[in-house]
Design a protein around this motif. Structure first.
Motif, PDB file in Angstrom:
ATOM      1  N   GLN A  29      11.690   6.872   0.797  1.00  0.00           N
ATOM      2  CA  GLN A  29      10.589   7.332   1.802  1.00  0.00           C
ATOM      3  C   GLN A  29      10.137   6.248   2.509  1.00  0.00           C
ATOM      4  O   GLN A  29       9.255   6.969   2.994  1.00  0.00           O
ATOM      5  CB  GLN A  29       9.695   7.731   0.666  1.00  0.00           C
ATOM      6  CG  GLN A  29      10.884   9.214   0.441  1.00  0.00           C
ATOM      7  CD  GLN A  29       9.271  10.941  -0.230  1.00  0.00           C
ATOM      8  OE1 GLN A  29       8.556  10.001  -0.537  1.00  0.00           O
ATOM      9  NE2 GLN A  29      10.115  11.151  -0.909  1.00  0.00           N
ATOM     10  N   ASN A  30      10.014   4.948   1.357  1.00  0.00           N
ATOM     11  CA  ASN A  30       8.271   4.120   2.394  1.00  0.00           C
ATOM     12  C   ASN A  30       9.224   3.159   1.263  1.00  0.00           C
ATOM     13  O   ASN A  30      10.326   2.462   1.158  1.00  0.00           O
ATOM     14  CB  ASN A  30       6.681   4.233   1.571  1.00  0.00           C
ATOM     15  CG  ASN A  30       6.362   3.776   2.713  1.00  0.00           C
ATOM     16  OD1 ASN A  30       6.186   3.201   3.770  1.00  0.00           O
ATOM     17  ND2 ASN A  30       5.045   4.100   2.874  1.00  0.00           N
ATOM     18  N   SER A  31       8.227   1.746   2.752  1.00  0.00           N
ATOM     19  CA  SER A  31       9.495   0.481   2.301  1.00  0.00           C
ATOM     20  C   SER A  31       8.067  -0.595   3.146  1.00  0.00           C
ATOM     21  O   SER A  31       6.996  -0.693   3.807  1.00  0.00           O
ATOM     22  CB  SER A  31      10.282   0.225   2.932  1.00  0.00           C
ATOM     23  OG  SER A  31      10.279   0.244   4.563  1.00  0.00           O
ATOM     24  N   LEU A  50       4.161  -1.674   6.663  1.00  0.00           N
ATOM     25  CA  LEU A  50       4.455  -0.178   5.176  1.00  0.00           C
ATOM     26  C   LEU A  50       5.269   0.682   6.804  1.00  0.00           C
ATOM     27  O   LEU A  50       4.865  -0.061   7.896  1.00  0.00           O
ATOM     28  CB  LEU A  50       4.059  -0.024   4.396  1.00  0.00           C
ATOM     29  CG  LEU A  50       3.191  -0.820   3.705  1.00  0.00           C
ATOM     30  CD1 LEU A  50       1.874  -0.565   3.618  1.00  0.00           C
ATOM     31  CD2 LEU A  50       3.970   0.234   2.251  1.00  0.00           C
ATOM     32  N   LYS A  51       6.824   1.210   6.365  1.00  0.00           N
ATOM     33  CA  LYS A  51       6.761   2.074   7.308  1.00  0.00           C
ATOM     34  C   LYS A  51       6.567   3.369   7.510  1.00  0.00           C
ATOM     35  O   LYS A  51       6.111   3.491   8.441  1.00  0.00           O
ATOM     36  CB  LYS A  51       8.441   2.262   6.456  1.00  0.00           C
ATOM     37  CG  LYS A  51       9.750   2.794   7.404  1.00  0.00           C
ATOM     38  CD  LYS A  51      10.537   3.117   6.624  1.00  0.00           C
ATOM     39  CE  LYS A  51      11.883   4.286   8.089  1.00  0.00           C
ATOM     40  NZ  LYS A  51      12.945   4.445   7.398  1.00  0.00           N
ATOM     41  N   LYS A  52       6.006   3.590   6.930  1.00  0.00           N
ATOM     42  CA  LYS A  52       5.331   4.763   6.904  1.00  0.00           C
ATOM     43  C   LYS A  52       3.281   4.270   6.017  1.00  0.00           C
ATOM     44  O   LYS A  52       3.171   3.776   5.365  1.00  0.00           O
ATOM     45  CB  LYS A  52       6.008   5.275   6.145  1.00  0.00           C
ATOM     46  CG  LYS A  52       7.109   6.397   7.201  1.00  0.00           C
ATOM     47  CD  LYS A  52       7.447   7.807   6.143  1.00  0.00           C
ATOM     48  CE  LYS A  52       8.482   7.926   6.221  1.00  0.00           C
ATOM     49  NZ  LYS A  52       9.856   9.421   5.548  1.00  0.00           N
ATOM     50  N   PRO A  54       0.652   3.823   2.847  1.00  0.00           N
ATOM     51  CA  PRO A  54       1.076   4.061   1.753  1.00  0.00           C
ATOM     52  C   PRO A  54       0.606   4.821   0.764  1.00  0.00           C
ATOM     53  O   PRO A  54      -0.758   5.422   1.394  1.00  0.00           O
ATOM     54  CB  PRO A  54       0.326   2.924   1.670  1.00  0.00           C
ATOM     55  CG  PRO A  54      -1.030   2.208   2.874  1.00  0.00           C
ATOM     56  CD  PRO A  54       0.057   3.556   3.986  1.00  0.00           C
ATOM     57  N   ASP A  55       1.178   5.335  -0.101  1.00  0.00           N
ATOM     58  CA  ASP A  55       0.269   5.769  -1.415  1.00  0.00           C
ATOM     59  C   ASP A  55       0.657   4.120  -2.008  1.00  0.00           C
ATOM     60  O   ASP A  55       1.649   4.784  -2.869  1.00  0.00           O
ATOM     61  CB  ASP A  55       1.715   7.280  -1.302  1.00  0.00           C
ATOM     62  CG  ASP A  55       1.158   7.564  -3.012  1.00  0.00           C
ATOM     63  OD1 ASP A  55      -0.001   7.398  -3.283  1.00  0.00           O
ATOM     64  OD2 ASP A  55       1.929   8.763  -3.609  1.00  0.00           O
ATOM     65  N   ASN A  75       6.906   5.149  -4.661  1.00  0.00           N
ATOM     66  CA  ASN A  75       8.321   5.531  -3.114  1.00  0.00           C
ATOM     67  C   ASN A  75       8.657   4.728  -2.328  1.00  0.00           C
ATOM     68  O   ASN A  75       8.922   5.255  -1.363  1.00  0.00           O
ATOM     69  CB  ASN A  75       7.813   6.961  -2.678  1.00  0.00           C
ATOM     70  CG  ASN A  75       7.901   8.429  -4.182  1.00  0.00           C
ATOM     71  OD1 ASN A  75       8.800   8.264  -5.286  1.00  0.00           O
ATOM     72  ND2 ASN A  75       7.194   9.505  -3.665  1.00  0.00           N
ATOM     73  N   THR A  76       8.597   3.548  -3.272  1.00  0.00           N
ATOM     74  CA  THR A  76       8.490   2.482  -2.023  1.00  0.00           C
ATOM     75  C   THR A  76       9.650   1.216  -2.389  1.00  0.00           C
ATOM     76  O   THR A  76       8.836   1.350  -3.349  1.00  0.00           O
ATOM     77  CB  THR A  76       6.645   1.382  -1.576  1.00  0.00           C
ATOM     78  OG1 THR A  76       5.762   3.220  -1.601  1.00  0.00           O
ATOM     79  CG2 THR A  76       6.959   0.682  -0.339  1.00  0.00           C
ATOM     80  N   ASP A 131       1.786   0.790  10.379  1.00  0.00           N
ATOM     81  CA  ASP A 131       0.929   0.648   9.341  1.00  0.00           C
ATOM     82  C   ASP A 131       0.802   0.332   8.417  1.00  0.00           C
ATOM     83  O   ASP A 131       2.085  -0.801   7.570  1.00  0.00           O
ATOM     84  CB  ASP A 131       1.537   2.479   8.155  1.00  0.00           C
ATOM     85  CG  ASP A 131       1.104   3.155   9.104  1.00  0.00           C
ATOM     86  OD1 ASP A 131       0.181   4.104   8.905  1.00  0.00           O
ATOM     87  OD2 ASP A 131       2.449   4.142   9.980  1.00  0.00           O
TER      88      ASP A 131
END
Length: 445
Positions: A29-31, A50-52, A54-55, A75-76, A131
């Protein structure tokens, strides 16, 4: 043939495959694509790209050795190396991974040399960056480099010039056609200017930023106030959407912005972080007389703007000798860094980095030195003609110069904006021959 049984088995197999792949799909989901570390004298900034969005969550472990800040990214995955990160920071010892709470997460551990209260916040993607998660760690993180002086090293009875190199760190400023960063060019000019000022017996320089890191716009004039600076100059390089515009310009605070700042300062004493320059003292000392406070602030701001206009004319005159001017008169604008009411403050646009010719010039060490010399000459001329009480320049309108190898009277005269005849007259020289180590008095024009 029982087709229903066959298709049923196929669907069962597909469902099993989907359930098996679900954790892998969640993990994607993210990286974390890259990590950047920016040490400055008073903090280290760590930026996770980050790709999206962050959580994340974080906690500190300050009761054990080593001291640690732990950040969990949900989820990273980690798609970048942690090698050599933080090596330039005095505060950060190591950045590494550790076992996460579950297989889909990434846990980053930052080992620290001293306790620090982290400030952690996400930033949305923009035209320059994806992001991000920003981690600010307050604490001594780098030595002030180059010609920079700390506040403790500044001496009384010298005129103190605060020099602000625009942008820095993860804010590159404008970018030239061949990829030149504004932040890099203006820092070189600022350092050259600081070196020239520190060579002057009547002046001393304080660099707002001495390396490649970012300083918040509102903190820049505040740092100048903490250094008890008498003058503030911000160095920038202009840009436009087309390559044609070129030339330098000098800017001062607009009266509309000045009036707005006075109103904001008077709103309430709880806004201490925005009470820059002498504003806090004025408001505190006249707190029971708001109209007196406003009058004093208005007068102080008007005086600062008038001083900036006067100084900018000297600087424009000097710069016009070595570069094309985009504007031949001082310009007024609402720049945040020019809002101090207790000192002249101006912003110098050294040229258009978006113009290919001027980008090459701004990359040239020779041109950087000439720009710095022009700004120095202009500032010095302003303080010679508007001396501050009990300072060296109030009593000496001259400079003592030590002759170096390769010097000639004509070069020295050009550097300081005077003439060979004036230098010879001031030093009772019968000849133009100079000796290395010889002391010369450079007269003001």
């Amino acid at each position: 043939m029982n087709y229903r049984r066959i298709f049923g088995n196929v669907w069962q197999s597909a469902l099993v495959l989907i359930l098996t792949l679900a954790p892998a799909l969640a993990a994607a989901q993210n990286s974390i694509e890259s990590i950047r570390v920016w040490p400055s004298p008073d903090k280290t900034r760590i930026v996770f790209d980050l790709k999206k969005a962050p959580d994340y969550s974080y906690f500190t472990l300050y009761g054990s050795d080593p001291l640690r800040l732990v950040i969990d990214f949900s989820n990273t995955s980690l798609k970048t190396s942690l090698d050599e990160l933080g090596e330039d920071s005095l505060l950060v010892d190591l950045i590494r991974t550790s076992t996460p709470k579950n297989n889909n997460d990434t846990r980053i551990v930052i080992e620290l040399a001293a306790k620090s209260e982290p400030q952690i916040f996400p930033l949305p993607a923009n035209e320059s960056y994806p992001d991000r998660l920003v981690v600010d760690l307050p604490g001594k993180s780098a030595e002030r480099s180059g010609p920079a002086k700390s506040i403790a090293e500044l001496k009384d009875r010298k005129v103190t010039i605060a020099i602000d190199a625009g942008h820095g760190g993860d804010d590159p400023g404008s970018i030239g056609p061949s990829g030149t960063y504004e932040k890099t060019v203006v820092l070189k000019i600022a350092r050259a200017l600081a070196s020239m000022i520190n060579d002057d017996p009547g002046m001393q320089a304080y660099l707002i930023r001495s390396g490649d890191y970012y300083v918040d716009l509102n903190l820049r004039p505040q740092k100048a106030w903490q250094a008890k600076a008498d003058f503030f100059v911000s160095i920038h390089a202009d840009a436009f959407r087309t390559p044609q515009p070129r030339g330098a310009s000098v800017w001062v605070l607009s009266k509309r912005r000045a009036d707005s700042e006075v109103g904001r300062w008077l709103e309430g004493t709880e806004r201490k972080s925005e009470l820059l320059g002498g504003a806090e003292t004025i408001i505190r000392d006249t707190g029971h007389e708001p109209f007196l406070a406003q009058t004093l602030l208005d007068m102080s701001m008007d005086s600062s703007i008038a001083g900036a206009y006067s100084a900018s004319r000297y600087i424009i005159d000097e710069m016009s000798r070595i570069t094309k001017m985009h504007k031949s008169k001082p310009q007024a604008a609402s720049f945040a860094v020019l809002k101090s009411p207790d000192k002249p403050s101006l912003l110098v646009e050294t040229g258009f980095i978006s113009n290919p010719h001027e980008e090459r010039l701004l990359n040239s060490n020779g041109h950087q030195q000439k720009l710095a010399r022009a700004i120095y000459n202009g500032i010095r001329q302003y303080f010679v003609n508007n001396p501050l009480d009990n300072t060296y320049l109030a009593n000496h309108g001259t400079i003592e110069y030590t002759v170096k190898s390769g010097d000639a009277l004509s070069l020295i005269a050009e550097r300081y904006g005077t003439t060979v005849a004036a230098i010879k007259r001031e030093n009772n020289l019968k000849s133009s021959v100079l000796q290395v180590g010889q002391k010369l008095t450079i007269p003001s024009r």
